[in-house]
Motif scaffolding. Structure first.
Motif, PDB file in Angstrom:
ATOM      1  N   CYS A 295      26.041  39.983  50.071  1.00 56.67           N
ATOM      2  CA  CYS A 295      25.105  40.735  49.244  1.00 56.67           C
ATOM      3  C   CYS A 295      23.850  41.012  50.068  1.00 56.67           C
ATOM      4  O   CYS A 295      23.221  40.085  50.576  1.00 56.67           O
ATOM      5  CB  CYS A 295      24.748  39.943  47.990  1.00 56.67           C
ATOM      6  SG  CYS A 295      23.505  40.736  46.954  1.00 56.67           S
TER       7      CYS A 295
ATOM      8  N   HIS B 293      25.113  47.148  41.138  1.00 54.53           N
ATOM      9  CA  HIS B 293      26.009  47.469  42.252  1.00 54.53           C
ATOM     10  C   HIS B 293      26.285  48.970  42.297  1.00 54.53           C
ATOM     11  O   HIS B 293      26.179  49.602  43.362  1.00 54.53           O
ATOM     12  CB  HIS B 293      27.318  46.693  42.098  1.00 54.53           C
ATOM     13  CG  HIS B 293      28.303  46.947  43.202  1.00 54.53           C
ATOM     14  ND1 HIS B 293      28.247  46.309  44.417  1.00 54.53           N
ATOM     15  CD2 HIS B 293      29.379  47.791  43.264  1.00 54.53           C
ATOM     16  CE1 HIS B 293      29.233  46.736  45.192  1.00 54.53           C
ATOM     17  NE2 HIS B 293      29.934  47.632  44.519  1.00 54.53           N
TER      18      HIS B 293
ATOM     19  N   ALA C 178      30.578  37.581  41.349  1.00 58.08           N
ATOM     20  CA  ALA C 178      31.524  37.229  42.411  1.00 58.08           C
ATOM     21  C   ALA C 178      32.606  36.297  41.884  1.00 58.08           C
ATOM     22  O   ALA C 178      33.795  36.449  42.208  1.00 58.08           O
ATOM     23  CB  ALA C 178      30.774  36.574  43.570  1.00 58.08           C
ATOM     24  N   ARG C 179      32.210  35.326  41.074  1.00 58.75           N
ATOM     25  CA  ARG C 179      33.192  34.432  40.449  1.00 58.75           C
ATOM     26  C   ARG C 179      34.133  35.214  39.537  1.00 58.75           C
ATOM     27  O   ARG C 179      35.362  35.032  39.560  1.00 58.75           O
ATOM     28  CB  ARG C 179      32.466  33.371  39.632  1.00 58.75           C
ATOM     29  CG  ARG C 179      31.862  32.248  40.420  1.00 58.75           C
ATOM     30  CD  ARG C 179      32.903  31.244  40.820  1.00 58.75           C
ATOM     31  NE  ARG C 179      32.317  30.022  41.357  1.00 58.75           N
ATOM     32  CZ  ARG C 179      33.003  29.150  42.072  1.00 58.75           C
ATOM     33  NH1 ARG C 179      34.275  29.382  42.339  1.00 58.75           N
ATOM     34  NH2 ARG C 179      32.421  28.062  42.540  1.00 58.75           N
TER      35      ARG C 179
ATOM     36  N   LEU D 191      28.942  43.277  47.921  1.00 56.75           N
ATOM     37  CA  LEU D 191      28.663  43.129  46.498  1.00 56.75           C
ATOM     38  C   LEU D 191      27.152  43.121  46.332  1.00 56.75           C
ATOM     39  O   LEU D 191      26.473  42.206  46.804  1.00 56.75           O
ATOM     40  CB  LEU D 191      29.273  41.833  45.950  1.00 56.75           C
ATOM     41  CG  LEU D 191      29.009  41.541  44.471  1.00 56.75           C
ATOM     42  CD1 LEU D 191      29.642  42.600  43.573  1.00 56.75           C
ATOM     43  CD2 LEU D 191      29.531  40.150  44.101  1.00 56.75           C
TER      44      LEU D 191
ATOM     45  N   SER E 168      36.427  45.383  42.009  1.00 61.38           N
ATOM     46  CA  SER E 168      37.124  44.330  41.267  1.00 61.38           C
ATOM     47  C   SER E 168      38.632  44.538  41.291  1.00 61.38           C
ATOM     48  O   SER E 168      39.405  43.598  41.528  1.00 61.38           O
ATOM     49  CB  SER E 168      36.616  44.291  39.822  1.00 61.38           C
ATOM     50  OG  SER E 168      37.298  43.309  39.077  1.00 61.38           O
TER      51      SER E 168
ATOM     52  N   ILE F  42      30.462  33.857  48.615  1.00 62.00           N
ATOM     53  CA  ILE F  42      29.453  34.904  48.704  1.00 62.00           C
ATOM     54  C   ILE F  42      28.333  34.463  49.634  1.00 62.00           C
ATOM     55  O   ILE F  42      27.973  33.280  49.670  1.00 62.00           O
ATOM     56  CB  ILE F  42      28.891  35.290  47.318  1.00 62.00           C
ATOM     57  CG1 ILE F  42      27.923  36.477  47.443  1.00 62.00           C
ATOM     58  CG2 ILE F  42      28.218  34.097  46.633  1.00 62.00           C
ATOM     59  CD1 ILE F  42      27.556  37.100  46.114  1.00 62.00           C
TER      60      ILE F  42
ATOM     61  N   THR G 205      24.646  37.988  40.394  1.00 62.17           N
ATOM     62  CA  THR G 205      25.548  38.386  41.478  1.00 62.17           C
ATOM     63  C   THR G 205      26.563  37.288  41.771  1.00 62.17           C
ATOM     64  O   THR G 205      27.746  37.561  41.981  1.00 62.17           O
ATOM     65  CB  THR G 205      24.735  38.715  42.741  1.00 62.17           C
ATOM     66  OG1 THR G 205      23.756  39.720  42.424  1.00 62.17           O
ATOM     67  CG2 THR G 205      25.631  39.247  43.838  1.00 62.17           C
ATOM     68  N   VAL G 206      26.107  36.039  41.777  1.00 58.97           N
ATOM     69  CA  VAL G 206      27.039  34.924  41.974  1.00 58.97           C
ATOM     70  C   VAL G 206      28.064  34.884  40.844  1.00 58.97           C
ATOM     71  O   VAL G 206      29.267  34.697  41.077  1.00 58.97           O
ATOM     72  CB  VAL G 206      26.276  33.592  42.074  1.00 58.97           C
ATOM     73  CG1 VAL G 206      27.246  32.409  42.068  1.00 58.97           C
ATOM     74  CG2 VAL G 206      25.418  33.568  43.333  1.00 58.97           C
TER      75      VAL G 206
ATOM     76  N   LEU H 238      36.362  36.422  43.863  1.00 59.70           N
ATOM     77  CA  LEU H 238      36.018  36.259  45.267  1.00 59.70           C
ATOM     78  C   LEU H 238      36.019  34.779  45.661  1.00 59.70           C
ATOM     79  O   LEU H 238      35.824  33.900  44.827  1.00 59.70           O
ATOM     80  CB  LEU H 238      34.650  36.879  45.548  1.00 59.70           C
ATOM     81  CG  LEU H 238      34.617  38.409  45.438  1.00 59.70           C
ATOM     82  CD1 LEU H 238      33.187  38.916  45.382  1.00 59.70           C
ATOM     83  CD2 LEU H 238      35.365  39.051  46.599  1.00 59.70           C
TER      84      LEU H 238
ATOM     85  N   THR I 293      35.904  37.526  50.637  1.00 55.39           N
ATOM     86  CA  THR I 293      34.556  37.028  50.423  1.00 55.39           C
ATOM     87  C   THR I 293      33.589  38.205  50.312  1.00 55.39           C
ATOM     88  O   THR I 293      33.953  39.344  50.592  1.00 55.39           O
ATOM     89  CB  THR I 293      34.121  36.096  51.573  1.00 55.39           C
ATOM     90  OG1 THR I 293      34.091  36.840  52.801  1.00 55.39           O
ATOM     91  CG2 THR I 293      35.083  34.932  51.715  1.00 55.39           C
ATOM     92  N   ALA I 294      32.379  37.918  49.900  1.00 56.59           N
ATOM     93  CA  ALA I 294      31.386  38.981  49.702  1.00 56.59           C
ATOM     94  C   ALA I 294      30.116  38.653  50.449  1.00 56.59           C
ATOM     95  O   ALA I 294      29.770  37.493  50.662  1.00 56.59           O
ATOM     96  CB  ALA I 294      31.075  39.151  48.214  1.00 56.59           C
TER      97      ALA I 294
END
Length: 354
Positions: A172, A139, A189-190, A132, A153, A197, A185-186, A194, A169-170
């Motif tokens: 970056c 992205h 991810a939420r 991610l 996604s 991260i 980015t966080v 995910l 999980t991711a």
């Protein structure tokens, strides 16, 4: 620190865990990283794997022949990397050989094919790590693939729908294009569901990722941070720690704020000549190994080849050859030039006994 129970996962505190010892010859190799396919379905600005058009594969038949030796070496988990593992022509048969041998499976993926393969993947794999690179527009721009974020996604949703127990999980890769967007980015991810991260710096100095001759100054400059970017990153890390303290405390952000400072700000600063690189602690060459799609065996992603599993006749013959043992015994990870600049160290441990 990374803990192997029940699958490799980062932990903020190392007080309850001791790194696995560095033993030669190697008799216990808990983690094996396998590149089952040579190609990738992204064209990322920080990687050249996608430029390889040869479509090499590690066949399921080869894995069937090797798996008993791997178990004898103590392999507990195979991490499917590459290249994009989901491009493999017979991946599920390959995975079945591993599962039958009692070996766990983790998948590193761009996420573009997760939706298509989710039903088969959750039957065989324990966890998935996707790339991610930021919120949607960033992205997609870094990946050079239209709708890459949306496909990722949709893939995460498909895996969770197929089996919510499978962790997705991711990681970056932080670089010039996204260094000021860590908070976004966080949140991204939420938003896509995910479980965690992690952040690491872009590698701009090694010959890994299909860069046998390294990068030109211009290529490095397009990805690495300049002094203005470094100041922006520092401000972003301040804001990330301030606004996402609960995500740090819960482990949703895998690293601690201090580790992110070392891993990102100090690293890019050292590349600019502003201070030194943080001394690395790594036991990867003693507790893990990498097998590339042509059979090349490396002690990690970045160090030179130790040999080839096809010509040597097996993994043990490569990693425990006199030359390989001598190389490890002479390796000082705090002083080795490649280790010094490594962006992806491993300090593998086991949970302390209760």
């Amino acid at each position: 620190m990374t803990v192997l129970s029940p699958r490799p996962s980062p932990t903020i505190s190392s007080r309850e865990h001791a790194p696995l010892p560095r033993v030669d010859p190697i008799t216990h190799l808990p983690v094996l990283i396998l590149f089952p396919h040579s190609r990738c379905n992204c064209k990322c600005v920080m990687c050249d794997i996608w430029r390889d058009r040869t479509s090499r594969e590690i066949s399921a038949e080869h894995v069937a022949r090797w798996v008993d030796e791997w178990r004898g070496l103590g392999v507990e988990r195979v991490v499917l990397s590459g290249g994009e593992a989901l491009l493999h022509s017979d991946l599920w048969t390959l995975c079945d050989h591993l599962r039958t041998a009692g070996i766990g499976i983790s998948v590193l993926s761009t996420g573009l094919l997760l939706r298509k393969h989710a039903p088969e993947l959750v039957k065989r794999c324990d966890d998935v790590v996707v790339s991610l690179d930021g919120p949607r527009p960033i992205h997609d721009r870094i990946r050079n693939v239209p709708r890459a974020f949306d496909l990722l996604s949709e893939g995460v949703s498909a895996v969770k729908a197929a089996d919510s127990r499978v962790q997705v999980t991711a990681r970056c890769t932080v670089q010039r294009a996204n260094c000021g967007h860590l908070r976004e980015t966080v949140r991204a991810a939420r938003a896509i569901g995910l479980d965690r991260i992690s952040f690491l710096a872009a590698d701009v100095s090694s010959d890994a990722f299909n860069r046998p001759d390294g990068w030109t100054v211009d290529r490095v400059g397009a990805v690495a941070l300049d002094t203005g970017d470094l100041a922006r990153l520092s401000e972003e890390l301040d804001a990330l720690e301030r606004e996402h303290i609960r995500d740090f405390e819960s482990g949703f952000i895998a690293e601690s704020p201090a580790k992110l400072r070392r891993r990102l700000e100090q690293y890019f600063g050292a590349l600019l000549g502003q201070g030194s690189f943080h001394p690395n602690e790594c036991n990867a060459p003693w507790v893990s190994s990498v097998i590339e799609s042509d059979g090349t065996v490396r002690p990690c992603f970045f160090q030179p080849s130790l040999g080839n599993i096809h010509s040597a006749g097996g993994l043990s013959a490569v990693i425990n050859s006199p030359d390989a043992v001598a190389w490890r015994q002479g390796l000082d990870v705090k002083r080795n030039a490649i280790c010094e600049r490594c962006v992806c160290t491993l300090s593998l441990a086991r949970p302390a006994r209760s």
